[in-house]
Structure formats: C-alpha cells, structure tokens
Design a protein around this motif. Structure first.
Motif, short mmCIF file in Angstrom:
data_model
loop_
_atom_site.label_atom_id
_atom_site.label_comp_id
_atom_site.label_asym_id
_atom_site.label_seq_id
_atom_site.Cartn_x
_atom_site.Cartn_y
_atom_site.Cartn_z
N LYS A 1 133.74 37.85 -10.42
CA LYS A 1 132.86 38.90 -10.93
C LYS A 1 133.62 40.23 -10.97
N PRO A 2 133.25 41.10 -11.91
CA PRO A 2 133.96 42.37 -12.03
C PRO A 2 133.44 43.44 -11.06
N LYS A 3 134.34 44.18 -10.47
CA LYS A 3 133.94 45.32 -9.63
C LYS A 3 134.84 46.50 -9.93
N ASP B 1 135.90 49.52 -2.02
CA ASP B 1 134.51 49.64 -1.57
C ASP B 1 133.80 48.35 -1.95
N ASP B 2 133.32 47.66 -0.96
CA ASP B 2 132.79 46.32 -1.20
C ASP B 2 131.26 46.31 -1.21
N LEU B 3 130.67 46.28 -0.02
CA LEU B 3 129.21 46.21 0.07
C LEU B 3 128.61 47.47 -0.53
N GLY B 4 127.67 47.30 -1.43
CA GLY B 4 126.98 48.45 -2.00
C GLY B 4 127.23 48.60 -3.49
N ARG B 5 128.50 48.69 -3.86
CA ARG B 5 128.79 48.86 -5.29
C ARG B 5 128.51 47.54 -6.02
N PRO B 6 127.69 47.60 -7.07
CA PRO B 6 127.33 46.36 -7.76
C PRO B 6 128.51 45.70 -8.48
N PHE B 7 128.40 44.41 -8.68
CA PHE B 7 129.30 43.72 -9.60
C PHE B 7 128.81 44.04 -11.01
N GLU B 8 129.57 44.78 -11.76
CA GLU B 8 129.19 45.04 -13.14
C GLU B 8 130.37 45.63 -13.89
N ILE C 1 136.94 39.66 -9.13
CA ILE C 1 136.99 39.20 -7.74
C ILE C 1 136.34 37.83 -7.53
N ARG D 1 123.95 40.67 -6.62
CA ARG D 1 125.04 41.35 -7.31
C ARG D 1 124.80 42.86 -7.40
N THR D 2 123.54 43.26 -7.31
CA THR D 2 123.24 44.70 -7.37
C THR D 2 123.77 45.45 -6.14
N ILE D 3 124.02 44.73 -5.06
CA ILE D 3 124.64 45.40 -3.90
C ILE D 3 126.07 44.91 -3.68
N GLY D 4 126.63 44.27 -4.70
CA GLY D 4 128.03 43.88 -4.61
C GLY D 4 128.29 42.66 -3.76
N TYR E 1 131.02 40.54 4.39
CA TYR E 1 131.35 41.88 4.92
C TYR E 1 130.66 42.20 6.24
#
Lengths: 426, 426
Positions: free
Chosen positions: B246-248, B303-310, B352, A237-240, A364
């Motif tokens: 999960k929230p993004k 923006d998907d990969l990279g940004r954490p779910f939080e 998401i 989850r830290t990298i989405g 992705y």
C-alpha cells in the motif's frame, strides 16, 4: 471505559471475546457492531462448510482446533447443525494435476482421505462423470471425472446456531454488546499527550485508544480488537494500518431438490452416516453444498481474477453470474440441474489475504489487534482465530488450542508468519 | 504486440526490463510509464541510502546483490555517486533495547558492524549525546545516546544516475519505451475466447493480455510486469489482484550546511574514506543524510501509525510535518540545526508491504507478474528485485543474483515467502 473493545460481532469477534473472557474473567469487554444482532454480517452469509484437510500447519491447526471445539458443543447437546458429511472432490485431469502435490503432502502428513471410483460416484450421486463428446464440456474446457477424493473429517454446520452459542455464553458471562453502533473512526492518541494540535507526532508513542461511533466515543484501557472482516481494510487504512486482507464479493444460489433424481442426490447414501450427499466440489471451483432441512442445494464458485476487491453495500445477487458463471459447469456434471433455476440465494464478501491464512497482529505496538482475513474460512477457523487474537491481546506468545496443542501467535502475524505453501486449495 | 510489457519505468521496472533482456535477448520488451522519462515517479524522490545489514535472508540477499551490482557499475567508470559513507545508528536506551535482538542476530550471522563511543560521535559529528536535563528531550521522551552502531557496508548513491545507467543500457539493447502513456486498466481475457459478452467467466482460464492506456491498447504475448510502486495497489485491485503493498506518503526536507559547525558535521572525518558524515539515524526514526554536492543535509522520518495509506497526487510537502514531526528530535540531538529552516524538499510515496519485504508473484497463473512493495528500499534492493521478477517472468524457480548466489523466487511470493522476522528495522 472498557478493558477491551472488540469491533465486529461476527464469528471472529465473538470467538475473540469468548476466549478473552475465558482467559481474563475479570476483564470488562464490549463488542460493537453496526448490525442489529450478532452474526448479521458475512458470518450469517457463510456456506459454513468445514474440513480438517490442509497442508499448511497453521491452517490445519486452526481448522482442526475449531472443528474439535464445535464438535464438543454439538455433543454437549447444543445443536449446531454440525454434520460430518465429508468433502468430495471430483477431479478432471486438469484439477487432478493441480491437487496432486497436495495429496502427496497429505499422505506424508498422514491426513486421512479416500479415493472413490468415479463410477461409484456416478451411481451414488447421479452425476455425470464421462463428458466425452459433450460440446458444452468441450467449449468450457471441462474434462471427464477421472478421480474422486473423499475427506471424512469435514462437513457442514449452521452458522446462525454457532453465533447463538457464543452470544448466549458471552451475555451470561457479562460481556457487553452495543448493536446498531457503527464505527466511524479509530481514535489514535499519544500515550503521553502534550495537548498540542496535530498529535500524535512521529516521535510520540501512540496507541489506538478507542473508537468514534454513530453512538458516540467508546474507549478501551487495554486493547481494541478489529474483527471487522470485509470492513477491516477500509477502516484500518485510514489510520495507516494494513489489514493484510481485502474484501471480495461472493454469491450463493439456492436450488430446490425438485425432482426425484435430485432428492436422491441430496440423500445420497454411502458417503457418511447421515445419508446426505457430501459437500461436493466440481472442477473449476464450483461447489454443491447440501442443505437437507430446506431440501435444497447451495451452489457457488470462487471467481478470482477479474472481479475487483471492493465492498458492495448491500451486496446484490447477480442472475448472470449463476447463468454464465456457474451453470455451464453445473449442468455438465449434473445434467438434472440444467433446467433448474435458483429459488433464491444471497451475496456477501470474503475477506481475503494474499496467502489465504487469517491475520492476527498488533501493528506498531499500538494496542490495536488486527484479527481478520479468514478468506472464506471464517466458520471453519473462527474459534481458533479468536483464541490467537485473545492470546495476543493478553500478551502471550502462544495460543492454546481446543486440541490441547498450542500455536505460536506469530504464525498468523505479518513477520514470523507460517508461510508454507497451502497445497490443498480448492 | 510485444513479448513483455513492463508497467512502470521506476527502479523496479527498469531493473526487470534489464534482466529480462539479459536473460532473453531476443525478446521484444516495452516499458510503459505515465511520466515523461524514466525514474520520474518515486524513484527519483528517494533518499537513496543503502545498507547490507539485515537479518531476514531475503532482505540481505536483495540488498547485498544490488549493492554489488551498483558497485560494479561505479567501478567500471559510470559514476552513480555511490559512496560507502556508512550508516550510523545513534541509540538512546529505548532504541537500544529495540535493536538488541537484531544486533545479536547480526553477530550470529557474522554481519560486520562496530560500536562507536558516543563521546567520539559527539566530538566528530558535533551532535549532543547527553540530553539529561533538557526539558525538550524530557517532553518528547528522548534519552541520551548510550550507544552508536556503525555499519560500513552502507552508503548513498544518486538515484538519477542509476536510472540513467539502466535507461542507456536498455535503449542500446533495443528495449522500447512509451512515456507519457498512462495505464488506465489491465485487460483480462480468456485464453480461449468464446465471444460471449461478460467473458472471462470463472470456469475460463483467464490472463492479463495487455493494458489500455491513454495512448491506446498495448498487448503482451508473454507476460505483463506490474512494477507500479505506489500505484500498484489501486491499479491491481480493480482486476481482483492483491498488490500486497500500500502507498504511504513520505517527505524529505533539505537543510543547508550554513554554518561552520554544520559544514564540519557534513564533512565529519573518521567514519569513512570520503570525509563525509555517515547516513545518520537519530532515535525515533529521524534520519540525516548528507548531500555533500549540495552542501546540505536531507532529513526525514518514518511516520507510521496515523497517516493513512493513500496516494496524494502530487504529494505536497507539509511545513508542519518538519516543524512538529522532525524538528523536536533533530534540535535535541543537533542543537546547531534548531534554528535552521528547510531550504526545500520534496514528498513522495513509499510502497509498503506488511512485512517490509518486496513482493514478486504471479497471481492465478494470469501472466501478470506483480513486482512491487519495495517499502522504501527500492534503490537498495531494486536491481535484485528486478532479477527475481525477470526470473519469474521466464518461468524460473530461482533468480541468479549479482553475488553469484541464487534466491528462490518464491521467497518474495505470497506463499513460500521468506517470513523470518526482520530484526534490523529502522
């Protein structure tokens, strides 16, 4: 730089590395684990029971392929402690109603099972099937056993031996291992880096290029496989990336067969060729798993609503959970165990998906393969999950199973998933 | 004590309460929200675009039913700001390849759309379609626009007006609201309490009986509906329920149409009856949504990969995200915007699911209905999601949609889910 990095040396990571190497013998593969050896996480904490008895086609294929593969190992002379002792479901009126549709579907699919007369079960196992008039049963809402279902294509094995099998094969095939190596973060990078602070940006093609670990950075040229089990969710989850699964604590308690009656229960005849009691499920999800080499039973229960999804490190055994959560059911049906007290036990985590099916997918187009969510079926489905993960890593649409059948990789994915309802849930 | 508690006064909670009341007029319903009014979470932060253009049957039914319902409101004289301005996808070679299978499936399903000549798009919108030789495009890996797809059954609306519609109807129907009331925990209790410390135990039938809030305890006799959007996951995991979503974080930036050329773009003719540019998607997920009443554009990107779910509370707009994440794409295709700078904007969260389909289910027969995971389609699918949640709360297997069609409730569940791949993902 390796071709493939496999994160996690549990059953799924080991099986994935094994089948990757089998399918792509020239590939360089490194398996990374924070433990000091293979299987040191929840794999070694498994109750390690298996059954080829599911209604969802993906579940059934995963379990039957894995069981077939393990049976081949066992028959080749490498002792996995695999015993086809069977599964025995003891059903009160309420649990019978719950499993009814599943048994009808099993009939339709031709899955073999037998009804056993509850009185015969009482005689052979020494369990109490008639609980009418018991105040304890009444309070707990437990009914008399009105039916018993025996599944013979089912049993137990020794998870440590299974881990040893894969590990020996992998080492001799030249697969590398980095133990005591904790993954700290996954490295996300653009495929065509521009050297600008803050990369990757949303318009860049990004990939998971490797991991930062307690022992430094390790990179993968091809794919990174996250077979992190209960640790999958928090790491990804830290990298989405959604691991689709979440960790939940589970506990196993050991009870010694310390009386003649309990010895007789453990060595119950008439259910299988071994003269061992079957893996037995009481109403309300309480199970009794024979551990004949220790002359003991392992008991546990699935507690769902209420217990949070979280990692407890290290997970601790809760005495109250046995006394208040398991014993009322256990002592109702096995009065001989009413006074027993656990001589030990252990706790670990399940890695649970919402639908109970493992998850294998590449989010992705990131070169990251998520392989987790075995939902308590890690041993019984692990080999086949490894086949699916290896196939996906190699860009294949289908995974060849031990049974000779093949399964679409997308059946374990997030889209195109085999979403049939599993009616034979315990 | 109410019959139904609905947690969350966003679009899903409002629609659920609305259809619950419609289907069960005598029920007492309380909607709880921590905000000071309805729609004060991510609903009011939506870019509020809609399209009836999906290949997954559940997505298509949810969107088309919701759009039909909103259109009926609009036509009855209650202005939702609903404008069928269309969706315009501008495709470079790479994005064309990605959407190819989706368009073939759309053809097969008979979903209407049109190809528009890129030169005509250039002329009408003033965008640059030929980016050959642009160093910036080359660096960012952006190609010339080789095709454009116009979907007419699509457009924009005003989310605040939609919220007002539901809220007025609900208040006049006697549904109660508790604002400024934050849910702290869900109350899990046995159905037959024994008064023993530590209840519920695994062998007890447990249910979600209500909530503890900042204003005290509130109980529900029938069902509790968790329509908590981005807050679903963290709230539900504490009681061992998987929200599946999960929230993004997502951001919307406002750009004024401050030049004659930009005015002309905003008021582009030839795409719809309103003389407004369509909701326009550039390559790499950058969108431009016209906001004619403000003489502005709203722009954003996934923006998907990279940004954490939080959860970020409150979510803050990131200037760099515009400059580095959006502007390189925007300025390549709309050079007139190269020098523009956002006059404002806002941030919020998507909620998401792994497959992008909303989730509605009742875990463990717990009287808790999970209704979340709209995945950025909360406005466009919200009314129908509310119908499904209300139907499930009432124990129905099918939800009747605004279109007169019905949809199996389990299509949004965790087992029996409509797992067809959605090929028309932006």
């Amino acid at each position: 730089m390796y071709d493939y990095l496999v994160l996690g040396a549990g059953i799924v990571g080991l099986a994935t590395a094994y089948h990757l190497k089998r399918l792509d013998p020239d590939a360089s593969i490194l398996v990374v684990d924070k433990g000091s050896g293979p299987g040191s996480g929840d794999t070694g904490r498994s109750a390690a029971a298996f059954r080829a008895f599911f209604t969802n086609r993906a579940n059934m294929l995963l379990a039957s392929s894995s069981i077939r593969f393990y049976r081949g190992i066992q028959e080749s002379g490498f002792d996995l402690g695999m015993r086809f002792i069977g599964y025995l479901w003891l059903l009160d009126e309420r649990s019978r109603r719950r499993v009814e549709a599943g048994l009808r579907e099993a009939d339709r699919l031709g899955l073999p099972y037998e009804h056993v007369d509850p009185d015969l079960v009482a005689e052979r196992l020494g369990v109490r099937v008639d609980v009418e008039g018991s105040e304890e049963a009444e309070l707990a809402g437990l009914g008399s056993i009105v039916d018993a279902v025996l599944v013979k294509e089912a049993g137990i094995l020794d998870p440590d031996r299974l881990v040893e099998y894969y590990y020996e094969k992998l080492v001799s095939a030249g697969v590398h291992f980095a133990f005591n190596t904790e993954v700290e973060t996954l490295i996300v990078e653009p495929r065509r880096p521009l050297g600008i602070e803050g990369e990757p940006f949303p318009w860049q093609d990004a990939r998971v290029a490797g991991v930062k670990t307690s022992q430094g950075e390790i990179r993968a040229a091809k794919k990174v496989v996250a077979a992190l089990g209960a640790w999958c969710e928090s790491m990804l989850r830290t990298i989405g990336v959604d691991a689709v699964s979440k960790p939940k604590k589970r506990q196993v308690f050991t009870l010694r067969a310390a009386s003649e009656k309990l010895e007789a229960m453990l060595n119950a005849r008439g259910f299988n060729e071994y003269g061992i009691m079957p893996f037995t499920l009481l109403p309300r999800g309480v199970y009794i798993r024979p551990e004949p080499r220790e002359r003991a039973f392992w008991v546990g229960v699935s507690d769902d609503l209420g217990r949070p999804f979280e990692l407890e490190e290290p997970p601790a055994l809760e005495e109250n959970f046995y006394t208040l959560g398991i014993l009322p059911v256990l002592s109702t049906y096995v009065p001989e165990l009413a006074g027993a007290y656990p001589s030990g036990g252990w706790a670990g985590h399940y890695d649970i998906t919402p639908d109970g099916l493992p998850v294998v997918y590449e989010p992705y187009e990131s070169d990251l393969i998520v392989a987790c969510g075995t939902s308590g079926s890690g041993i019984m489905k692990g080999d086949a999950v490894g086949r699916v993960a290896a196939s996906l890593a190699l860009g294949m649409d289908e995974a060849e199973l031990a049974s000779g059948l093949s399964m679409p990789v997308r059946w374990l994915g997030v889209q195109g998933r085999m979403a049939e309802r599993e009616l034979l849930i315990i």
